[in-house]
Design a protein around this motif. Structure first.
Motif, mmCIF file in Angstrom:
data_model
loop_
_atom_site.group_PDB
_atom_site.id
_atom_site.type_symbol
_atom_site.label_atom_id
_atom_site.label_comp_id
_atom_site.label_asym_id
_atom_site.label_seq_id
_atom_site.Cartn_x
_atom_site.Cartn_y
_atom_site.Cartn_z
ATOM 1 N N MET A 1 0.747 -1.146 -0.278
ATOM 2 C CA MET A 1 -0.538 0.030 -0.076
ATOM 3 C C MET A 1 0.796 0.977 -0.178
ATOM 4 S SD MET A 1 -3.178 0.777 2.615
ATOM 5 C CE MET A 1 -3.366 -0.389 2.777
ATOM 6 N N ASP A 5 -2.747 5.751 -0.548
ATOM 7 C CA ASP A 5 -3.772 4.856 -0.779
ATOM 8 C C ASP A 5 -3.774 5.201 0.896
ATOM 9 O OD1 ASP A 5 -3.940 3.933 -2.523
ATOM 10 O OD2 ASP A 5 -2.470 2.103 -2.365
ATOM 11 N N ARG A 9 -6.936 6.515 2.577
ATOM 12 C CA ARG A 9 -8.082 5.302 3.496
ATOM 13 C C ARG A 9 -7.928 6.008 5.178
ATOM 14 N NH1 ARG A 9 -8.289 -0.588 3.149
ATOM 15 N NH2 ARG A 9 -6.846 -1.458 1.280
ATOM 16 N N ASP A 122 -13.537 3.434 -7.811
ATOM 17 C CA ASP A 122 -12.366 2.504 -8.552
ATOM 18 C C ASP A 122 -12.397 1.171 -7.814
ATOM 19 O OD1 ASP A 122 -11.201 3.858 -10.371
ATOM 20 O OD2 ASP A 122 -10.099 4.612 -9.547
ATOM 21 N N HIS A 123 -11.557 0.529 -7.444
ATOM 22 C CA HIS A 123 -11.542 -1.085 -6.290
ATOM 23 C C HIS A 123 -10.824 -0.105 -5.658
ATOM 24 C CE1 HIS A 123 -12.521 -2.835 -10.529
ATOM 25 N NE2 HIS A 123 -12.317 -2.231 -10.988
ATOM 26 N N CYS A 124 -11.108 0.369 -4.293
ATOM 27 C CA CYS A 124 -10.243 0.856 -3.428
ATOM 28 C C CYS A 124 -11.656 0.883 -2.334
ATOM 29 C CB CYS A 124 -9.207 1.718 -3.384
ATOM 30 S SG CYS A 124 -10.199 3.104 -4.269
ATOM 31 N N HIS A 141 -13.627 -0.929 2.244
ATOM 32 C CA HIS A 141 -11.677 -1.016 1.721
ATOM 33 C C HIS A 141 -11.880 -2.098 1.152
ATOM 34 C CE1 HIS A 141 -11.275 3.096 2.216
ATOM 35 N NE2 HIS A 141 -11.348 3.220 3.612
ATOM 36 N N GLY A 143 -12.364 -5.576 -0.664
ATOM 37 C CA GLY A 143 -11.943 -6.302 -1.769
ATOM 38 C C GLY A 143 -13.774 -7.179 -2.507
#
Length: 171
Positions: A1, A5, A9, A122-124, A141, A143
Motif C-alpha cells: 500500500m 492509499d 483510507r 475505483d476498486h478501493c 475498503h 475487495g
C-alpha cells in the motif's frame, strides 16, 4: 500500500455511518481526496441524491480538480435527476461543464425503493447506505465488498438508459 492509499483510507476510514452527518462527511472525504488518491472512476447511485452534499462549493471544487485528471469518469445513476436539477443548481452547472467525463443513467426496470444508495471509488472503496430513512450505512475498503458493488452496478447499468442531458434544447 502506498502513502496515497493510506491517506485515502484515513480520510474515509472503514466502518459504520450512523447519521446524516456521518454520511455527508464520508461523501465529502471521498470526493475531496479522490484526485490525490488517483481514483479514476466514480459511480454514484441513489434514487434522488437528497442527502448527498453535492451542491457544496468545496465538493464541487474537489470534483472539478478530479475531473481534469486523465481518465477520470463518473457514472451517475438515479431515478430522479429532475430533483437534482431543481435542488442542486451548482451541481447542474458543474454537470454541464464536465459533461465529457460523465454518464448519467436511469434504470428502466428497477423501482426507486429497490435502488441501492452507494458511492464506489475505483476498486478501493464502497460507501453504502443500508437505511435511507435513518441515513445509516458503512464504508468498506475490502475487495469483496467493492466487487459486490461493481457487480450490483453492472446489473443496473445493463437495464438503464442515458438521461439528464447536459444541455436541454427548447423549440
Amino acid at each position: 500500500m502506498n502513502p496515497t492509499d493510506d491517506k485515502f483510507r484515513s480520510a474515509a476510514p472503514a466502518g459504520p455511518l450512523g447519521s446524516r452527518s456521518d454520511f455527508q462527511g464520508a461523501v465529502r472525504a471521498v470526493l475531496e481526496n479522490a484526485e490525490a488518491a488517483g481514483v479514476r472512476q466514480l459511480w454514484w447511485v441513489s434514487p434522488d441524491f437528497a442527502d448527498w452534499p453535492l451542491d457544496e462549493p468545496a465538493v464541487l471544487d474537489a470534483l472539478s480538480h478530479w475531473a481534469r485528471a486523465p481518465g477520470a469518469h463518473l457514472t451517475w445513476i438515479s431515478h430522479d435527476f429532475e430533483r437534482v436539477r431543481r435542488a442542486m443548481p451548482r451541481l447542474t452547472r458543474w454537470r454541464q461543464t464536465f459533461a465529457h467525463v460523465l454518464s448519467c443513467r436511469s434504470p428502466l426496470e428497477l423501482a426507486g425503493s429497490d435502488m441501492p444508495t452507494l458511492l464506489l471509488a475505483d476498486h478501493c472503496l464502497v460507501l453504502r447506505l443500508l437505511d435511507r430513512e435513518r441515513v445509516r450505512g458503512w464504508i468498506s475498503h475490502e475487495g469483496a465488498d467493492v466487487q459486490r458493488a461493481h457487480e450490483e452496478i453492472d446489473v443496473i447499468l445493463q437495464r438503464s438508459s442515458e438521461t439528464f442531458p447536459a444541455v436541454t434544447l427548447g423549440l
